[in-house]
Write an enzyme that holds these catalytic residues in place. Structure first.
Site, PDB file in Angstrom:
ATOM      1  N   THR A   1       7.658   0.311   3.305  1.00 47.49           N
ATOM      2  CA  THR A   1       7.930   1.693   2.915  1.00 47.49           C
ATOM      3  C   THR A   1       9.214   1.795   2.107  1.00 47.49           C
ATOM      4  O   THR A   1       9.274   2.500   1.098  1.00 47.49           O
ATOM      5  CB  THR A   1       8.029   2.607   4.151  1.00 47.49           C
ATOM      6  OG1 THR A   1       6.750   2.688   4.767  1.00 47.49           O
ATOM      7  CG2 THR A   1       8.476   4.008   3.772  1.00 47.49           C
TER       8      THR A   1
ATOM      9  N   PHE B   1       0.815  -1.223   0.000  1.00 47.11           N
ATOM     10  CA  PHE B   1       0.000   0.000   0.000  1.00 47.11           C
ATOM     11  C   PHE B   1       0.843   1.265   0.000  1.00 47.11           C
ATOM     12  O   PHE B   1       0.340   2.345  -0.329  1.00 47.11           O
ATOM     13  CB  PHE B   1      -0.948  -0.009   1.204  1.00 47.11           C
ATOM     14  CG  PHE B   1      -0.353   0.455   2.503  1.00 47.11           C
ATOM     15  CD1 PHE B   1      -0.479   1.774   2.910  1.00 47.11           C
ATOM     16  CD2 PHE B   1       0.299  -0.433   3.346  1.00 47.11           C
ATOM     17  CE1 PHE B   1       0.037   2.209   4.110  1.00 47.11           C
ATOM     18  CE2 PHE B   1       0.816  -0.012   4.543  1.00 47.11           C
ATOM     19  CZ  PHE B   1       0.697   1.319   4.940  1.00 47.11           C
ATOM     20  N   LYS B   2       2.132   1.173   0.317  1.00 48.38           N
ATOM     21  CA  LYS B   2       2.971   2.359   0.364  1.00 48.38           C
ATOM     22  C   LYS B   2       3.253   2.936  -1.031  1.00 48.38           C
ATOM     23  O   LYS B   2       3.749   4.060  -1.145  1.00 48.38           O
ATOM     24  CB  LYS B   2       4.306   2.027   1.037  1.00 48.38           C
ATOM     25  CG  LYS B   2       4.200   1.323   2.389  1.00 48.38           C
ATOM     26  CD  LYS B   2       3.639   2.218   3.456  1.00 48.38           C
ATOM     27  CE  LYS B   2       3.522   1.513   4.788  1.00 48.38           C
ATOM     28  NZ  LYS B   2       4.782   1.307   5.476  1.00 48.38           N
ATOM     29  N   ASP B   3       2.941   2.183  -2.090  1.00 46.11           N
ATOM     30  CA  ASP B   3       3.252   2.655  -3.443  1.00 46.11           C
ATOM     31  C   ASP B   3       2.581   3.992  -3.755  1.00 46.11           C
ATOM     32  O   ASP B   3       3.197   4.871  -4.364  1.00 46.11           O
ATOM     33  CB  ASP B   3       2.819   1.614  -4.488  1.00 46.11           C
ATOM     34  CG  ASP B   3       3.830   0.492  -4.643  1.00 46.11           C
ATOM     35  OD1 ASP B   3       5.037   0.777  -4.601  1.00 46.11           O
ATOM     36  OD2 ASP B   3       3.412  -0.665  -4.802  1.00 46.11           O
TER      37      ASP B   3
END
Length: 434
Positions: A139, A106-108
């Site tokens: 991250t 999800f950090k993309d």
């Protein structure tokens, strides 16, 4: 829109200043000076828009006057260029899969948005920009990918040696070029402390032009609001009109803070559940009113291994630092490694849906809290194949048998890629790169 520090809210800063400073001059985090309310027409109809269109409308108030509309449109189109699907796992429970980007986590979104904003603001700058980030897992890979070969930017990524998965380490260390990865002999909290010390070092900051790409940087946090608009949009398209219960696996508490900002802008959410692992400072705070951080405890959900979550003060500020107000909107639940393993195994067997350890913690917390008449969304933060060492013993045939496989080889690292948890060594590395 101006940005203020949590410590001295009477001082305001531009978006550009907030992005490039990372931390406010007093060492605390930046917050928007106000949370804008979206129009009732938008809230009623955003499910008819594309994901980049939603992102443009939600993020525009935060960048107005500093980023032209055409630039923001380009940035959100490049940031939200991959699928973010909502998958029904069982009746009333849906997984929002945030791992379909280039580093499968999800950090993309935050890393891509921040890299493009910094690239826009850094045009014409003669000095190199130094980007510092600490990672407990995902991250680092997202930042390394998002900033790889961005002109005029050098990136330093700190990760806890031996406490990230092999695939996570591969993503952090393999890009090379302007990405400099260092394994720190310590915990994620040590990595995060080192980054914060660098930003508090005024002498260093006079020499080195630097910012952060952690979720302490407001530019990483804001685009994550769009996940939650997407979840409600996709529910509406399937005929679900009631506000959902939203569950977020939480370590540094940036993602759930973004969700709460979205709610304050008008997004209909019934309540939030923050799922943590053994690093349970927030569940304990919710129960006792005493905020008591502790040393990080290593778990199989390593991206949540944070003993003192940096974003919690932001989250608390949204509710005016009032515990009773927070309790009306948030439940926080801690789950054990054994509960995570059991959940991965049982859900795969009964639903044929495979989850990584972080997603499993969110599923379990939602399962424990949701009521029969409610619709729940739990956030799926990373692709299962990142955690083969956890999942392989739990399911027949392991990841390969389930159809999840990837080939990779860790780069050979030399002694200079490992460092102690002392600040002097980090400062020396930064000065050599500047």
């Amino acid at each position: 829109m101006k940005y203020v520090s949590l410590g001295t809210p009477d001082q305001s800063f531009s978006l550009k200043d907030a992005l490039f400073k990372g931390l406010a001059p007093d060492g605390t985090l930046f917050m928007p000076e106000n949370i804008p309310a979206l129009s009732s027409d938008f809230i009623s109809n955003f499910h008819t828009l594309s994901l980049p269109q939603i992102a443009f409308e939600v993020l525009k108030p935060y960048v107005t006057a500093e980023v032209p509309d055409d630039v923001l449109k380009r940035i959100v189109e490049e940031t939200f260029s991959f699928e973010i699907p909502l998958v029904k796992v069982e009746n009333g429970m849906f997984a929002l899969e945030l791992y379909h980007g280039p580093t499968q986590a999800f950090k993309d979104v935050g890393a891509r948005f921040l890299s493009r904003l910094l690239g826009y603001f850094n045009q014409g700058e003669s000095r190199k920009l130094m980007v510092l980030t600490a990672t407990s897992g995902d991250t680092g890979g997202a930042v390394a990918n998002g900033f790889h070969r961005v002109k005029g930017i050098e990136v330093v990524v700190l990760y806890p040696d031996g406490k990230v998965s092999p695939y996570q380490e591969y993503q952090i260390t393999s890009p090379g070029d302007n990405i400099h990865a260092y394994a720190v002999k310590g915990s994620f909290d040590d990595c995060q402390r080192l980054v914060k010390e660098a930003f508090k070092d005024n002498e260093l900051r006079e020499k080195v032009y630097m910012t952060s790409a952690n979720s302490i940087n407001i530019g990483r946090l804001l685009p994550q609001m769009i996940y939650y608009f997407q979840s409600v949009a996709l529910l509406r398209r399937q005929g679900f009109t009631e506000a959902p219960v939203v569950t977020v696996p939480s370590g540094n508490f940036g993602n759930i803070t973004a969700a709460m900002l979205a709610h304050k802008m008008g997004l209909p959410v019934k309540r939030f559940i923050a799922a943590t692992n053994a690093n349970d400072v927030v569940p304990r705070f919710m129960a006792s009113g005493a905020y008591d951080p502790h040393l990080t405890i290593a778990t199989i959900a390593n991206a949540m291994d944070v003993g003192d979550p940096s974003n919690f003060p932001r989250m608390f500020r949204i509710y005016n630092n009032n515990l009773e107000l927070l309790k009306k909107q948030l439940v926080s639940q801690s789950v054990t490694d054994e509960e995570i393993r059991t959940t991965i195994k049982s859900v795969y067997k009964s639903r044929h849906y495979l989850m990584d350890p972080h997603t499993a913690s969110g599923y379990l917390a939602l399962k424990n809290e949701i009521k029969n008449d409610e619709t729940g969304v739990f956030v799926s933060t990373a692709h299962p194949f990142k955690f083969g060492d956890v999942i392989d013993p739990l399911i027949d045939g392991g990841l390969n048998g389930a159809g999840y496989t990837i080939e990779f080889e860790l780069p050979v690292r030399d002694a200079s890629a490992v460092m102690n948890a002392g600040y002097r060594e980090l400062r020396s590395k930064i000065e050599r790169l500047a």
